[in-house]
Design a protein around this motif. Sequence first.
Motif, PDB file in Angstrom:
ATOM      1  N   GLU A   1      39.247  49.429  20.172  1.00  0.00           N
ATOM      2  CA  GLU A   1      38.291  50.132  20.487  1.00  0.00           C
ATOM      3  C   GLU A   1      37.002  49.705  20.791  1.00  0.00           C
ATOM      4  O   GLU A   1      36.549  48.659  20.096  1.00  0.00           O
ATOM      5  CB  GLU A   1      37.912  51.207  19.170  1.00  0.00           C
ATOM      6  N   PRO A   2      36.177  49.861  21.777  1.00  0.00           N
ATOM      7  CA  PRO A   2      35.195  49.261  22.147  1.00  0.00           C
ATOM      8  C   PRO A   2      33.891  49.495  20.974  1.00  0.00           C
ATOM      9  O   PRO A   2      33.804  50.396  20.459  1.00  0.00           O
ATOM     10  CB  PRO A   2      34.455  49.733  23.485  1.00  0.00           C
ATOM     11  N   LYS A   3      33.116  48.366  21.116  1.00  0.00           N
ATOM     12  CA  LYS A   3      31.904  48.322  20.211  1.00  0.00           C
ATOM     13  C   LYS A   3      31.000  49.323  20.375  1.00  0.00           C
ATOM     14  O   LYS A   3      30.727  49.653  21.802  1.00  0.00           O
ATOM     15  CB  LYS A   3      31.341  46.935  19.999  1.00  0.00           C
ATOM     16  N   LYS A   4      30.050  49.961  19.553  1.00  0.00           N
ATOM     17  CA  LYS A   4      29.032  51.006  19.928  1.00  0.00           C
ATOM     18  C   LYS A   4      27.788  50.458  19.422  1.00  0.00           C
ATOM     19  O   LYS A   4      27.858  49.571  18.353  1.00  0.00           O
ATOM     20  CB  LYS A   4      29.378  52.328  19.494  1.00  0.00           C
ATOM     21  N   PHE A   5      26.583  50.968  19.739  1.00  0.00           N
ATOM     22  CA  PHE A   5      25.343  50.459  19.394  1.00  0.00           C
ATOM     23  C   PHE A   5      25.217  51.219  17.723  1.00  0.00           C
ATOM     24  O   PHE A   5      25.881  52.092  17.353  1.00  0.00           O
ATOM     25  CB  PHE A   5      24.348  50.968  20.135  1.00  0.00           C
ATOM     26  N   GLY A   6      24.307  50.407  16.967  1.00  0.00           N
ATOM     27  CA  GLY A   6      23.932  50.687  15.670  1.00  0.00           C
ATOM     28  C   GLY A   6      24.838  50.150  14.603  1.00  0.00           C
ATOM     29  O   GLY A   6      24.654  50.638  13.565  1.00  0.00           O
ATOM     30  N   GLY A   7      25.645  49.128  15.101  1.00  0.00           N
ATOM     31  CA  GLY A   7      26.406  48.740  14.178  1.00  0.00           C
ATOM     32  C   GLY A   7      27.251  47.314  14.734  1.00  0.00           C
ATOM     33  O   GLY A   7      26.974  46.997  15.717  1.00  0.00           O
ATOM     34  N   ARG A   8      28.022  46.670  13.860  1.00  0.00           N
ATOM     35  CA  ARG A   8      28.498  45.562  14.138  1.00  0.00           C
ATOM     36  C   ARG A   8      29.849  45.792  14.997  1.00  0.00           C
ATOM     37  O   ARG A   8      30.430  44.662  15.632  1.00  0.00           O
ATOM     38  CB  ARG A   8      28.931  44.553  13.021  1.00  0.00           C
ATOM     39  N   GLY A   9      30.309  46.859  14.903  1.00  0.00           N
ATOM     40  CA  GLY A   9      31.781  46.987  15.592  1.00  0.00           C
ATOM     41  C   GLY A   9      31.859  48.324  16.073  1.00  0.00           C
ATOM     42  O   GLY A   9      30.965  48.959  16.341  1.00  0.00           O
ATOM     43  N   ALA A  10      33.321  48.788  15.984  1.00  0.00           N
ATOM     44  CA  ALA A  10      33.508  50.269  16.961  1.00  0.00           C
ATOM     45  C   ALA A  10      33.341  51.221  15.723  1.00  0.00           C
ATOM     46  O   ALA A  10      32.501  52.273  16.075  1.00  0.00           O
ATOM     47  CB  ALA A  10      35.116  50.208  17.054  1.00  0.00           C
ATOM     48  N   ARG A  11      33.390  51.061  14.411  1.00  0.00           N
ATOM     49  CA  ARG A  11      33.004  52.041  13.369  1.00  0.00           C
ATOM     50  C   ARG A  11      32.140  51.863  12.336  1.00  0.00           C
ATOM     51  O   ARG A  11      31.299  52.468  11.908  1.00  0.00           O
ATOM     52  CB  ARG A  11      34.272  52.435  12.638  1.00  0.00           C
ATOM     53  N   ALA A  12      32.124  50.199  12.233  1.00  0.00           N
ATOM     54  CA  ALA A  12      31.139  49.889  11.159  1.00  0.00           C
ATOM     55  C   ALA A  12      29.469  50.238  11.603  1.00  0.00           C
ATOM     56  O   ALA A  12      29.048  49.784  12.680  1.00  0.00           O
ATOM     57  CB  ALA A  12      31.177  48.408  10.760  1.00  0.00           C
ATOM     58  N   ARG A  13      28.673  50.480  10.785  1.00  0.00           N
ATOM     59  CA  ARG A  13      27.355  50.810  10.925  1.00  0.00           C
ATOM     60  C   ARG A  13      26.510  49.594  10.087  1.00  0.00           C
ATOM     61  O   ARG A  13      27.004  49.292   9.226  1.00  0.00           O
ATOM     62  CB  ARG A  13      26.876  51.981  10.577  1.00  0.00           C
ATOM     63  N   PHE A  14      25.329  49.538  10.764  1.00  0.00           N
ATOM     64  CA  PHE A  14      24.422  48.780   9.707  1.00  0.00           C
ATOM     65  C   PHE A  14      24.109  49.303   8.651  1.00  0.00           C
ATOM     66  O   PHE A  14      23.949  50.561   8.498  1.00  0.00           O
ATOM     67  CB  PHE A  14      22.982  48.367  10.645  1.00  0.00           C
ATOM     68  N   GLN A  15      23.664  48.474   7.613  1.00  0.00           N
ATOM     69  CA  GLN A  15      23.188  49.026   6.257  1.00  0.00           C
ATOM     70  C   GLN A  15      21.941  49.667   6.295  1.00  0.00           C
ATOM     71  O   GLN A  15      20.960  49.452   6.864  1.00  0.00           O
ATOM     72  CB  GLN A  15      23.230  48.117   5.148  1.00  0.00           C
ATOM     73  N   LYS A  16      21.768  50.999   5.891  1.00  0.00           N
ATOM     74  CA  LYS A  16      20.691  51.887   5.747  1.00  0.00           C
ATOM     75  C   LYS A  16      19.598  51.446   4.550  1.00  0.00           C
ATOM     76  O   LYS A  16      20.216  51.373   3.744  1.00  0.00           O
ATOM     77  CB  LYS A  16      20.942  53.401   5.788  1.00  0.00           C
ATOM     78  N   SER A  17      18.468  51.407   4.987  1.00  0.00           N
ATOM     79  CA  SER A  17      17.440  51.074   3.712  1.00  0.00           C
ATOM     80  C   SER A  17      16.348  52.069   3.854  1.00  0.00           C
ATOM     81  O   SER A  17      15.980  52.639   4.868  1.00  0.00           O
ATOM     82  CB  SER A  17      16.828  49.836   4.062  1.00  0.00           C
ATOM     83  N   TYR A  18      16.096  52.658   2.604  1.00  0.00           N
ATOM     84  CA  TYR A  18      15.042  53.603   2.313  1.00  0.00           C
ATOM     85  C   TYR A  18      13.572  53.042   2.076  1.00  0.00           C
ATOM     86  O   TYR A  18      12.677  53.774   2.069  1.00  0.00           O
ATOM     87  CB  TYR A  18      15.247  54.567   1.299  1.00  0.00           C
ATOM     88  N   ARG A  19      13.411  51.789   1.545  1.00  0.00           N
ATOM     89  CA  ARG A  19      12.148  51.266   1.213  1.00  0.00           C
ATOM     90  C   ARG A  19      11.983  50.035   2.296  1.00  0.00           C
ATOM     91  O   ARG A  19      12.934  49.166   2.552  1.00  0.00           O
ATOM     92  CB  ARG A  19      12.177  50.884  -0.097  1.00  0.00           C
TER      93      ARG A  19
END
Length: 171
Positions: A153-171
Amino acid sequence: MKTRARATTDGRRGTERGNRTTHVSKTTMDIQQSVQCFGKKKTSVAVAHCKRGRGLLKLNGSPLELIQPEMLRFKAFEPVMLLGKERFSNLDIRVRVKGGGHVSQVYAIRQAIAKAIVAFYQKFVDEQTKQEIKDILLAYDRTLLVADPRRCEPKKFGGRGARARFQKSYR
């Protein structure tokens, strides 16, 4: 269908039917019986050229027995072991393989060999024997005759791979 005799570039005479040419040797006038089949796994593609002969099994010009490592050699020999050496004794199979890694190349090789022998028996032997061979192969493993459709599966934006997303931070 129209047939017309023609001389090929290498001097042999043959008949041309549509897009298929049957080559006839000048000296013996025997028809060269051969089929070409391919096997695929991920990005690797193997093409098996099967014709009447004396039992040769070649992979990129070298014997199939020399595949390393040994576990993958057993995987490549599965069609031969399932159907028995006697069905391969009067056939020469030459396989070319490109792309992918070691494991996917071996899976492509075994699929190409299995599909080539089924196609050869269908075209030049008889339908009943072909059906027996096909049933044996399908009962053991369906991927010997049917390609595995799974792809990376091809990589998408907003993360390191096809499904993994970058960690979200609130502060």
